[in-house]
Scaffold this active site. Structure first.
Site, PDB file in Angstrom:
ATOM      1  CB  THR A  96      -0.862  -0.030   1.275  1.00  0.00           C
ATOM      2  OG1 THR A  96      -1.788  -1.098   1.170  1.00  0.00           O
ATOM      3  CG2 THR A  96      -1.609   1.268   1.490  1.00  0.00           C
TER       4      THR A  96
ATOM      5  N   GLY B 236     -10.423  -3.394   2.639  1.00  0.00           N
ATOM      6  CA  GLY B 236      -9.585  -3.477   3.821  1.00  0.00           C
ATOM      7  C   GLY B 236      -9.555  -2.193   4.620  1.00  0.00           C
TER       8      GLY B 236
ATOM      9  N   GLY C 204      -4.284  -5.576   6.524  1.00  0.00           N
ATOM     10  CA  GLY C 204      -5.433  -4.681   6.600  1.00  0.00           C
ATOM     11  C   GLY C 204      -6.457  -5.013   7.653  1.00  0.00           C
TER      12      GLY C 204
END
Length: 306
Positions: free
Chosen positions: A187, A216, A239
């Site tokens: 991410t 998530g 997540g």
């Protein structure tokens, strides 16, 4: 403009120097902007188009063979925009920004979020596959059969991520499916400050082999991103654990109680590590422009400007 960005907490990358150069470009691009919202969006956009990160192009693939992107954005004034579960949208952060500026809502999701993106001028209908994602999906036997068989397929792959010992012989023997890809948790996010203004943004392609439609932590306020007058934070990692623990809000709470950015990042990850099984990382910026980072994963690359 003070700005810090991350490229995700996870396994050590195959090409760290190349990825670091992209992160450096992202913060340089963001620092050219006139306000923190524009700065974090500009930085994140650079990362969303680079296939070595798990956001935009090169994102993780869900159980139905679709890529869906998520993002969230928040300012010190408490303004929030988020968008989730969007197929064929690269710049999820721009959709989140439009939710913040153009709607009375906090989050839009799914096909209607994609329609909204198109309406506000964010490009849709894009091919988000990268060579490595095509190759990995091509080596996969997608789930077939009834919904329970489909769900079991997903459970098996989440179990391999969370419980695998790392012994390759076990995987070859069929004791569990192959371990998660190093890009699973890559991410991206950024936090910026200029004067009294602060903004935090996070963008992702989610988690490999998640159930189709899974959303998530990233677009959940207080989980993947958070900001207040005390500062802002962007989180990355496992997540489900980050969402349960409210990691970004936890870090900003520490700022509000007097910690500086470095201490808030470290304490937030220490507390997360005590409470959860998964890996995570976080970047933090305080109201004085101080920046901090911490992670309990094997690696997390960051870049700073200002």
């Amino acid at each position: 403009m003070q700005l810090i960005a991350h490229g995700g907490a996870g396994s050590p990358p195959d090409e760290p120097a190349e990825r670091q150069a992209v992160l450096d470009e992202a913060v340089a691009r963001g620092a050219e902007e006139s306000d923190p919202v524009a700065a974090v969006c500009a930085a994140v956009r650079v990362l969303e188009v680079d296939p070595s990160f798990n956001a935009g192009v090169g994102s993780a693939v869900q159980s139905d063979g679709m890529i869906r992107t998520d993002a969230g954005l928040m300012t010190a004034d408490g303004d929030v925009g988020a968008a989730g579960a969007m197929p064929e949208v690269c710049h999820a952060v721009e959709v989140a920004r439009a939710v913040l500026t153009d709607t009375p809502h906090v989050m839009l999701a799914g096909e209607r979020a994609v329609a909204f993106a198109h309406a506000v001028g964010v490009e849709t209908g894009l091919d988000l596959w990268a060579d490595r994602t095509r190759e990995r999906w091509g080596d996969t036997e997608p789930p077939t059969g009834d919904p329970e068989a489909h769900l079991q397929w997903v459970r098996d792959r989440f179990a391999s991520d969370e419980n695998a010992s790392g012994d390759e012989s076990d995987a070859e023997a069929g004791d569990h499916p192959p371990r998660a890809d190093p890009h699973d948790h890559d991410t991206v996010g950024a936090v910026a400050r200029a004067g009294d203004e602060i903004a935090a943004a996070t963008s992702t392609g989610g988690r490999w082999f998640a159930l189709a439609g899974r959303v998530g932590d990233v677009p959940q306020v207080g989980a993947g991103f958070y900001a207040s007058e005390a500062g802002g934070a962007s989180a990355t990692g496992a997540g489900e654990d980050i969402a349960r623990e409210g990691l970004a809000r936890r870090a900003v709470d520490l700022l509000e109680r007097g910690a500086d950015a470095e201490a808030a990042a470290r304490l937030a990850i220490d507390e997360f590590d005590d409470a959860a099984e998964g890996d995570a990382g976080i970047i933090v910026m305080d109201a004085d422009g101080g920046a901090g980072e911490a992670y309990n994963s094997p690696a997390m690359q960051t870049a700073r400007e200002g």
